[in-house]
Design a protein around this motif. Structure first.
Motif, short mmCIF file in Angstrom:
data_model
loop_
_atom_site.label_atom_id
_atom_site.label_comp_id
_atom_site.label_asym_id
_atom_site.label_seq_id
_atom_site.Cartn_x
_atom_site.Cartn_y
_atom_site.Cartn_z
N ARG A 1 -42.83 -28.98 -2.44
CA ARG A 1 -42.47 -28.71 -1.21
C ARG A 1 -42.63 -27.41 -0.85
NH1 ARG A 1 -48.13 -30.45 0.40
NH2 ARG A 1 -47.37 -30.26 3.36
N THR A 2 -41.46 -27.20 -2.19
CA THR A 2 -40.86 -25.93 -1.74
C THR A 2 -40.77 -24.84 -2.85
OG1 THR A 2 -38.46 -27.07 -2.70
CG2 THR A 2 -38.52 -27.53 -1.22
N ASP A 3 -39.60 -23.94 -2.83
CA ASP A 3 -39.96 -22.78 -3.66
C ASP A 3 -38.81 -22.63 -3.65
OD1 ASP A 3 -37.44 -22.40 -1.60
OD2 ASP A 3 -38.21 -20.02 -1.45
N LEU A 4 -38.34 -24.30 -4.51
CA LEU A 4 -37.46 -24.29 -5.83
C LEU A 4 -37.66 -23.29 -7.11
CD1 LEU A 4 -35.07 -26.42 -6.35
CD2 LEU A 4 -36.85 -27.78 -7.76
N PRO A 5 -36.47 -22.28 -7.63
CA PRO A 5 -37.20 -21.75 -9.26
C PRO A 5 -37.14 -22.55 -9.72
CG PRO A 5 -34.69 -21.69 -8.23
CD PRO A 5 -35.15 -22.80 -6.81
#
Lengths: 360, 556
Positions: free
Chosen positions: B86-90
């Motif tokens: 759900r997130t923009d984790l690299p």
């Protein structure tokens, strides 16, 4: 790939066969032997259940195939409990099972023979086998492997290492702290061989319980797997593995010279891998022929090359170390082992062991 | 599907599951092997086990480990799932397949890797000792076992949580973000509560797996004399000298008895599953939430977890496969050798083992997924006692430790005449694998099914499609991606399975997992590590395929 491996195996085995003395005793088993070979060829196949690694006996299997072409071998290696479970279930279901059963769980093998799972066969090689290794012309001890003390030479110099059971005990009693959690051995409660060697220790020496108490005072680690136990001695996590199977330790020593192996000088237990031809064998002649081959000079020498000490006494050990003759205490292939499976006796021995190990 | 077919599938599944289980029940009531002459009915086995102090201490240890690992695996797995889906984790696309890795390395092998890395004379331990003077941890303690069991079961939670999260519309999350909620608050108050059924299911499964744990406690706790239920079974095979199936059967029944209330609990919790339908007949395109400065601590946390549970033990194991000796006073780099692999190459049944392993994992895995899909469809959106029955039935095989399930399947193939011709074939092995992993595979499939809004299927029915037509034209195509994903996961699971095949091992049906078990017992550690390294390479190949597949699924 497959072809490459099989041709490699073939080349290797041909080479080995050529090195072996040409005249083996199988040859002079006159006409009877020829009949057996013919009958075995007619059967054309052979199923073996064993707990010796296939890699250890690959040379023996190949040499057999070279010698008796036309007999295919299905060799299934598994641990002794699985082997026992499968064999009795398959026999009960009459669905075909092993023709030859070969296992180092001596008491289980004797129980199977006693319960009528084996058939009699006077091996052509019987004359060359010591009396202690044959029972009822059914069970044949194929090897004579010493039970040893293995130790880590990097951390325990050979001159400090104990050379007998008594020395080990003295050493532990003198300084239990130095060996705290540094001794590994089989767990007789969870390992069949562990129980076998423990019960034989008690028969061999009146002082064995003192030794177990001394071991117990050093908080020993208890194993069910030979591999795990040896690995932890080789790595130095433990200094000493007590009652290790000698053949494994010696084989490991080839690769890792820092593993020390001691045949205790006061007495050295000698265990044997017992083979028998199954009563319900579908290929009994092939099984008999293979049993003869295992016991023949050639078979025994090939086993010795993988550190599996031969049971025959007419070989010079085949190049593998063996204990001094007067110290060797072979575990007799015979009905005395049945006592190990008596429930009450077993639980009582285990209770003694617990008391000793836990210092009670 | 029509009613008759549904009932047929439920009855068939029930029979397949109950046959081995009933055999175990029957066995527990006898005085010897059920096939032996002269055995009688008796309650002695129960008496023996229940009056054995070791049984109670094993039960206590198992409960402790199961509870502890659930408490560790659930939050870690849920957080990882949120971060990665759900997130923009690299780097999240590359991290994801690695996260599943501990699940696909047989725990026996992984545990051995832990010993080589973190054991008293392990590579990392010796390095730490040089640094601090002492080894600051004890790998063989109970907390270590719980920690390792918990961390290695993170993927189980992750798997269920992430597949549920992926199917969640992002509109609610976006609403929360726009009213000022931080990412952590979104995760804790919106996303994770929305997937509560999946999380609960996963934690119950992990709790349950805790009772079945075998490889880790065998290597890490056993030498200390600390037993859990599965290693206690080992003791029972030997305590009376001959394998005492009746005693083992009693322990299996205890584990089943623990499982049943758990399934009941699970059903209660899932009762209102409709609340969680989130793929509706309208297009959604979930947008990742930006977590801003939290990115780097999050990545560091994931890397630390990976380093401890996967990278260190696996590297240690691979190192062990390339040396002849290691440990205190040894420089492993001076001991490098290829001998272990040469030995494997000379190992007669290896080639068959590798081929069979690939075959059972790919073809067998696909067949298993088809079966799981069929069973799931049979119970799909069906309010009936039959569906309830099915829920209980599919979890039962998991209650049997793999080795016992394998033994029971072996007995069924041996004593049930129509199956006898197939005993020494890969089919018996496939049956055992499919049965043991049924609960896991069914959940993978039905998770996708549950996310399909009923209105889509109703639309099919309204326009005149029969039940079969709806299943095959609407439901199945919608879950196609889910099914391929399930197949890949089952593929790697079958690759690494080890204890189930032990009794079904015969010349011609060798698989790497079972070979590992038999070699481990007899002492050929060199072969074990070399085979494991080969097995891990295969698993990594499988994980790479999963990564490619997910990338493709995302792009198309």
């Amino acid at each position: 790939m497959l072809r490459f491996f099989s041709s490699l195996c073939l080349t290797l085995s041909l080479g080995l066969a050529a090195c072996a003395p040409a005249a083996t005793s199988v040859d002079h088993a006159a006409h009877k032997g020829d009949d057996l070979v013919r009958a075995a060829r007619a059967e054309g196949t052979l199923s073996i259940y064993a707990n010796t690694d296939a890699s250890e006996v690959a040379a023996v299997l190949d040499a057999f195939k070279v010698r008796y072409p036309g007999i295919a071998i299905d060799y299934a290696d598994q641990n002794s409990t699985e082997l026992y479970s499968r064999f009795i279930a398959e026999t009960a279901a009459h669905q075909g099972t092993a023709d030859l059963v070969w296992s180092s769980a001596m008491d289980l093998q004797i129980k199977l023979i006693n319960d009528g799972y084996a058939q009699s066969y006077v091996s052509a090689e019987k004359g060359a086998i010591p009396d202690w290794a044959v029972w009822k012309d059914q069970g044949y001890g194929v090897t004579a492997e010493p039970i040893v003390i293995a130790y880590n030479k990097r951390l325990l110099s050979p001159d400090r290492a104990p050379h007998s059971h008594a020395e080990l005990r003295r050493m532990l009693e003198a300084d239990p702290q130095a060996f705290e959690a540094k001794i590994g051995t089989y767990d007789p409660e969870r390992s069949g061989v562990g129980f076998l060697y423990y019960s034989q220790d008690r028969l061999a020496s009146a002082e064995s319980m003192d030794l177990y108490r001394a071991i117990g005072a050093a908080s020993p680690k208890l194993y069910t797997s030979t591999g795990a136990l040896m690995e932890r001695v080789a790595s130095g996590e433990h200094l000493i593995a007590y009652n290790m199977i000698g053949s494994y330790a010696l084989e490991r020593q080839h690769k890792d010279p820092s593993l020390g192996v001691i045949f205790p000088s006061d007495y050295t237990l000698v265990m044997s891998r017992i083979a028998f031809v199954a009563a319900d064998a579908r290929h009994p002649n092939a099984a008999k022929l293979f049993l003869d081959f295992l016991l023949s000079r050639q078979g025994q020498e090939l086993l010795a090359k993988r550190s599996l000490q031969p049971v025959r006494t007419d070989l010079n050990g085949g190049g593998v170390q063996r204990p001094a003759v007067d110290a060797a205490r072979p575990i007799e292939v015979g009905p005395a082992l049945l006592a190990n499976l008596d429930e009450m006796r077993r639980l009582r021995l285990l209770m003694d062991w617990r008391d000793a190990i836990h210092g009670r | 599907m029509d009613r008759k077919l549904r009932i047929g599938v439920v009855v068939g599944t029930t029979l397949a599951v109950l046959a081995p289980l009933l055999l175990v029940v029957w066995q527990s009531l006898l005085t010897g092997p059920f096939f032996a002459r002269g055995v009688t009915l008796s309650g002695r086995a129960f008496l023996f086990v229940f009056s054995d102090g070791d049984f109670w201490s094993a039960l206590a240890n198992s409960s402790l480990v199961a509870a502890g690992m659930t408490l560790i695996a659930t939050p870690v797995g849920a957080m990882l799932a949120f971060l990665l889906t759900r997130t923009d984790l690299p780097g999240r696309r590359w991290i994801e397949p690695l996260i599943l890795a501990p699940m696909f390395i047989s725990s026996l092998v992984l545990a051995f890797g832990f010993v080589v890395a973190f054991g008293p004379v392990g590579v990392v331990s010796l390095w730490a000792r040089d640094l601090f003077g002492v080894v600051p941890w004890n790998l063989y303690s109970m907390p270590s076992l719980i920690l390792i069991a918990g961390l290695t079961h993170v993927p189980h939670v992750y798997l269920y949580a992430s597949s549920a999260l992926r199917n969640l519309g992002s509109d609610v999350e976006e609403a929360a973000r726009s009213t000022g909620a931080g990412p952590l608050r979104v995760a804790l108050t919106i996303s994770l509560p929305m997937i509560r059924p999946s999380l609960l299911y996963a934690s119950v499964l992990v709790f349950f797996l805790g009772f079945e744990l075998f490889g880790l406690p065998l290597v890490l706790a056993d030498p200390q004399g600390r037993l859990v239920l599965a290693t206690y079974l080992y003791k029972l095979t030997n305590i009376l000298g001959v394998p005492s199936y009746q005693l083992m059967a009693v322990v299996v029944l205890v584990i089943v008895a623990i499982a049943l209330p758990l399934v009941f609990l699970q059903r209660k919790l899932l009762a209102a599953a409709d609340r969680y339908v989130s793929v509706k007949g309208k297009a959604t395109n979930p947008k990742p939430i930006s977590i801003g400065a939290w990115r780097w601590p999050a990545v560091a946390f994931i890397c630390a977890w990976l380093l401890f549970t996967v990278i260190c033990p696996v590297l240690a194991l691979v190192l062990r496969a390339f040396v002849s000796s290691w440990g205190e006073g040894v420089n492993p780099l001076a001991m490098l050798t290829l001998d272990n692999f040469r030995q494997v190459a000379a190992y007669p049944s290896l080639v068959r083992g590798v081929v069979n392993t690939l075959l059972i994992a790919s073809v067998g895995g696909a067949a298993a997924v088809c079966l799981y899909a069929l069973i799931s469809l049979a119970a799909h959106r069906w309010r009936s006692g039959w569906a309830t029955l099915l829920d209980y039935v599919v979890l039962l095989p998991r209650a049997m430790p793999g080795i016992i399930a394998g033994l029971a399947v072996f007995w069924v193939f041996l004593f049930f005449p129509p199956l006898q011709p197939f005993r020494a074939t890969l089919l018996s092995l496939w049956a055992a694998y499919t049965l043991v992993w049924m609960a896991y595979g069914m959940r993978l499939v039905s998770a996708s099914l549950l996310q399909i809004g009923p209105e889509l299927e109703e639309a099919g029915r309204v326009t005149g499609g029969g039940p079969a037509r709806v299943s095959f034209d609407i439901t199945l195509p919608l879950v196609k991606a889910g099914l391929v994903g399930a197949w890949l996961l089952i593929f790697v699971t079958f690759l690494r399975e080890y204890s189930t095949g032990v009794y079904l091992l015969s010349p011609g049906t060798e698989v790497i997992g079972s070979l590992l078990v038999s070699q481990w017992a007899t002492g050929a550690v060199d072969i074990v590590v070399a085979l494991s390294t080969i097995n891990i390479a295969m698993v990594l190949g499988g994980l790479f395929l999963i990564a490619l597949f997910q990338r493709k699924a995302r792009n198309g």
